[in-house]
Motif scaffolding. Structure first.
Motif, PDB file in Angstrom:
ATOM      1  N   LEU A 165       0.855  -1.188   0.000  1.00 58.94           N
ATOM      2  CA  LEU A 165       0.000   0.000   0.000  1.00 58.94           C
ATOM      3  C   LEU A 165       0.894   1.241   0.000  1.00 58.94           C
ATOM      4  O   LEU A 165       1.618   1.479   0.960  1.00 58.94           O
ATOM      5  CB  LEU A 165      -0.894  -0.009   1.246  1.00 58.94           C
ATOM      6  N   GLY A 166       0.858   1.998  -1.088  1.00 54.53           N
ATOM      7  CA  GLY A 166       1.763   3.142  -1.202  1.00 54.53           C
ATOM      8  C   GLY A 166       3.207   2.684  -1.222  1.00 54.53           C
ATOM      9  O   GLY A 166       4.084   3.330  -0.661  1.00 54.53           O
ATOM     10  N   THR A 167       3.442   1.571  -1.873  1.00 60.35           N
ATOM     11  CA  THR A 167       4.746   0.900  -1.842  1.00 60.35           C
ATOM     12  C   THR A 167       5.884   1.802  -2.267  1.00 60.35           C
ATOM     13  O   THR A 167       6.923   1.860  -1.595  1.00 60.35           O
ATOM     14  CB  THR A 167       4.723  -0.349  -2.746  1.00 60.35           C
ATOM     15  N   ARG A 168       5.714   2.517  -3.362  1.00 60.10           N
ATOM     16  CA  ARG A 168       6.827   3.315  -3.891  1.00 60.10           C
ATOM     17  C   ARG A 168       7.205   4.461  -2.965  1.00 60.10           C
ATOM     18  O   ARG A 168       8.387   4.707  -2.735  1.00 60.10           O
ATOM     19  CB  ARG A 168       6.490   3.816  -5.291  1.00 60.10           C
ATOM     20  N   ILE A 169       6.233   5.142  -2.404  1.00 57.83           N
ATOM     21  CA  ILE A 169       6.521   6.254  -1.484  1.00 57.83           C
ATOM     22  C   ILE A 169       7.134   5.716  -0.189  1.00 57.83           C
ATOM     23  O   ILE A 169       8.127   6.253   0.309  1.00 57.83           O
ATOM     24  CB  ILE A 169       5.232   7.052  -1.177  1.00 57.83           C
ATOM     25  N   ALA A 170       6.534   4.639   0.351  1.00 60.25           N
ATOM     26  CA  ALA A 170       7.054   4.038   1.584  1.00 60.25           C
ATOM     27  C   ALA A 170       8.479   3.527   1.375  1.00 60.25           C
ATOM     28  O   ALA A 170       9.340   3.694   2.236  1.00 60.25           O
ATOM     29  CB  ALA A 170       6.149   2.907   2.045  1.00 60.25           C
ATOM     30  N   PHE A 206      11.302   1.405  -7.943  1.00 57.12           N
ATOM     31  CA  PHE A 206      11.213   1.305  -9.395  1.00 57.12           C
ATOM     32  C   PHE A 206      10.314   0.175  -9.879  1.00 57.12           C
ATOM     33  O   PHE A 206       9.757   0.264 -10.971  1.00 57.12           O
ATOM     34  CB  PHE A 206      12.616   1.158  -9.997  1.00 57.12           C
ATOM     35  N   THR A 207      10.184  -0.875  -9.079  1.00 58.67           N
ATOM     36  CA  THR A 207       9.388  -2.016  -9.533  1.00 58.67           C
ATOM     37  C   THR A 207       7.941  -1.959  -9.072  1.00 58.67           C
ATOM     38  O   THR A 207       7.080  -2.596  -9.670  1.00 58.67           O
ATOM     39  CB  THR A 207       9.990  -3.338  -9.020  1.00 58.67           C
ATOM     40  N   GLY A 208       7.671  -1.244  -8.007  1.00 55.52           N
ATOM     41  CA  GLY A 208       6.317  -1.222  -7.454  1.00 55.52           C
ATOM     42  C   GLY A 208       6.062  -2.453  -6.602  1.00 55.52           C
ATOM     43  O   GLY A 208       6.986  -3.170  -6.227  1.00 55.52           O
ATOM     44  N   SER A 209       4.797  -2.725  -6.345  1.00 58.04           N
ATOM     45  CA  SER A 209       4.448  -3.751  -5.364  1.00 58.04           C
ATOM     46  C   SER A 209       4.450  -5.169  -5.901  1.00 58.04           C
ATOM     47  O   SER A 209       4.491  -6.113  -5.128  1.00 58.04           O
ATOM     48  CB  SER A 209       3.084  -3.444  -4.756  1.00 58.04           C
ATOM     49  N   GLY A 210       4.390  -5.367  -7.198  1.00 62.97           N
ATOM     50  CA  GLY A 210       4.299  -6.719  -7.727  1.00 62.97           C
ATOM     51  C   GLY A 210       2.929  -7.305  -7.420  1.00 62.97           C
ATOM     52  O   GLY A 210       1.961  -6.584  -7.169  1.00 62.97           O
ATOM     53  N   ALA A 211       2.841  -8.610  -7.428  1.00 63.22           N
ATOM     54  CA  ALA A 211       1.569  -9.290  -7.147  1.00 63.22           C
ATOM     55  C   ALA A 211       1.264  -9.232  -5.656  1.00 63.22           C
ATOM     56  O   ALA A 211       2.148  -8.953  -4.840  1.00 63.22           O
ATOM     57  CB  ALA A 211       1.665 -10.741  -7.604  1.00 63.22           C
ATOM     58  N   PHE A 212       0.046  -9.500  -5.314  1.00 61.78           N
ATOM     59  CA  PHE A 212      -0.433  -9.611  -3.933  1.00 61.78           C
ATOM     60  C   PHE A 212      -0.460  -8.284  -3.189  1.00 61.78           C
ATOM     61  O   PHE A 212      -0.593  -8.271  -1.975  1.00 61.78           O
ATOM     62  CB  PHE A 212       0.398 -10.612  -3.103  1.00 61.78           C
ATOM     63  N   GLY A 213      -0.288  -7.162  -3.849  1.00 57.74           N
ATOM     64  CA  GLY A 213      -0.262  -5.872  -3.168  1.00 57.74           C
ATOM     65  C   GLY A 213      -1.608  -5.172  -3.196  1.00 57.74           C
ATOM     66  O   GLY A 213      -2.374  -5.311  -4.147  1.00 57.74           O
ATOM     67  N   LEU A 250      -4.811  -4.058  -6.144  1.00 56.34           N
ATOM     68  CA  LEU A 250      -6.218  -4.308  -5.865  1.00 56.34           C
ATOM     69  C   LEU A 250      -7.016  -3.013  -5.899  1.00 56.34           C
ATOM     70  O   LEU A 250      -8.075  -2.941  -6.511  1.00 56.34           O
ATOM     71  CB  LEU A 250      -6.368  -4.992  -4.501  1.00 56.34           C
ATOM     72  N   LEU A 251      -6.485  -1.971  -5.268  1.00 57.95           N
ATOM     73  CA  LEU A 251      -7.193  -0.690  -5.237  1.00 57.95           C
ATOM     74  C   LEU A 251      -7.221  -0.025  -6.602  1.00 57.95           C
ATOM     75  O   LEU A 251      -8.217   0.589  -6.965  1.00 57.95           O
ATOM     76  CB  LEU A 251      -6.567   0.227  -4.196  1.00 57.95           C
ATOM     77  N   SER A 252      -6.155  -0.148  -7.385  1.00 59.96           N
ATOM     78  CA  SER A 252      -6.154   0.472  -8.712  1.00 59.96           C
ATOM     79  C   SER A 252      -7.141  -0.238  -9.641  1.00 59.96           C
ATOM     80  O   SER A 252      -7.813   0.401 -10.434  1.00 59.96           O
ATOM     81  CB  SER A 252      -4.755   0.480  -9.326  1.00 59.96           C
ATOM     82  N   LYS A 253      -7.254  -1.549  -9.529  1.00 61.49           N
ATOM     83  CA  LYS A 253      -8.238  -2.284 -10.328  1.00 61.49           C
ATOM     84  C   LYS A 253      -9.648  -1.901  -9.909  1.00 61.49           C
ATOM     85  O   LYS A 253     -10.522  -1.712 -10.742  1.00 61.49           O
ATOM     86  CB  LYS A 253      -8.042  -3.790 -10.164  1.00 61.49           C
ATOM     87  N   ARG A 254      -9.865  -1.767  -8.613  1.00 59.72           N
ATOM     88  CA  ARG A 254     -11.181  -1.410  -8.093  1.00 59.72           C
ATOM     89  C   ARG A 254     -11.581  -0.009  -8.543  1.00 59.72           C
ATOM     90  O   ARG A 254     -12.710   0.231  -8.954  1.00 59.72           O
ATOM     91  CB  ARG A 254     -11.169  -1.510  -6.574  1.00 59.72           C
ATOM     92  N   THR A 255     -10.638   0.929  -8.478  1.00 60.18           N
ATOM     93  CA  THR A 255     -10.909   2.301  -8.897  1.00 60.18           C
ATOM     94  C   THR A 255     -11.213   2.369 -10.386  1.00 60.18           C
ATOM     95  O   THR A 255     -12.146   3.047 -10.806  1.00 60.18           O
ATOM     96  CB  THR A 255      -9.710   3.212  -8.562  1.00 60.18           C
TER      97      THR A 255
END
Length: 150
Positions: A71-76, A119-126, A130-135
Motif C-alpha cells: 500500500l503506497g509501496t513506492r513512497i514508503a 522502481f518495480t512497485g508492489s508486484g503481485a499480492f499488493g 487491488l485498489l487500482s483495479k477497483r478504482t
C-alpha cells in the motif's frame, strides 16, 4: 524457461516485497516496543523522540507495514531507503569503509532492497494493485451508467 520465469516475475516480486516489509517492520517493533529482546537485548526501547533512533524505528515500522501490505509501496520504499542510507552513512560508515567492517550490512541491504521497490512497485499480492483495479472498474461502471443526453 525464460518465458516461464518472466511470467512468474510479478509473484516473485510480490513475495520479495512481503518478506522485506515484514523484516523491516520487525526492526521497528523491536525498537519501539522492546519485543524480541528490544534494542539492548533486555527488552529496552528507543527513547521517545530521540534522534535518530526513535524516528528511524517509526519509519521502519510504518514503512515496513506499508511495504508488506503493498500500500503506497513506492513512497514508503523511497522514505525507507533514504532512512537506511542515512543510517549507513551516519552510523555505520564512520566505523569502517566496508559494511562487513562496520556492521552496516543490514542497513545497506534494506537501503538497496527498498530502492529496488521504488522502481518495480508492489508486484503481485499488493493492495496497490487491488485498489487500482477497483478504482478503474468503478470509473468504467459510472461512465457506463451515465445517461446520454439527446
Amino acid at each position: 524457461m525464460t518465458a516461464r520465469l518472466n511470467g512468474a516475475q510479478p509473484y516473485a516480486l510480490g513475495l520479495f516485497r512481503i518478506v522485506v516489509g515484514l523484516l523491516f517492520a520487525c526492526h521497528g517493533t523491536v525498537a519501539l516496543f522492546g519485543v524480541l529482546g528490544g534494542v539492548d537485548g533486555k527488552g529496552g526501547t528507543a527513547a521517545t523522540g530521540a534522534w535518530p533512533n526513535w524516528y528511524a524505528a517509526v519509519i521502519e515500522l510504518v514503512g515496513g507495514v506499508l511495504v508488506l501490505l503493498g500500500l503506497g509501496t513506492r513512497i514508503a520504499a523511497l522514505i525507507s531507503s533514504g532512512a537506511m542510507a542515512y543510517a549507513y552513512f551516519k552510523v555505520h560508515q564512520p566505523q569502517g569503509l566496508w559494511p562487513i567492517e562496520n556492521s552496516g550490512e543490514g542497513a545497506a541491504m534494506y537501503c538497496w532492497a527498498m530502492f529496488l521497490l521504488i522502481f518495480t512497485g508492489s508486484g503481485a499480492f499488493g493492495l496497490d494493485r487491488l485498489l487500482s483495479k477497483r478504482t478503474s472498474t468503478q470509473g468504467q461502471r459510472s461512465a457506463d451508467q451515465t445517461p446520454v443526453a439527446a
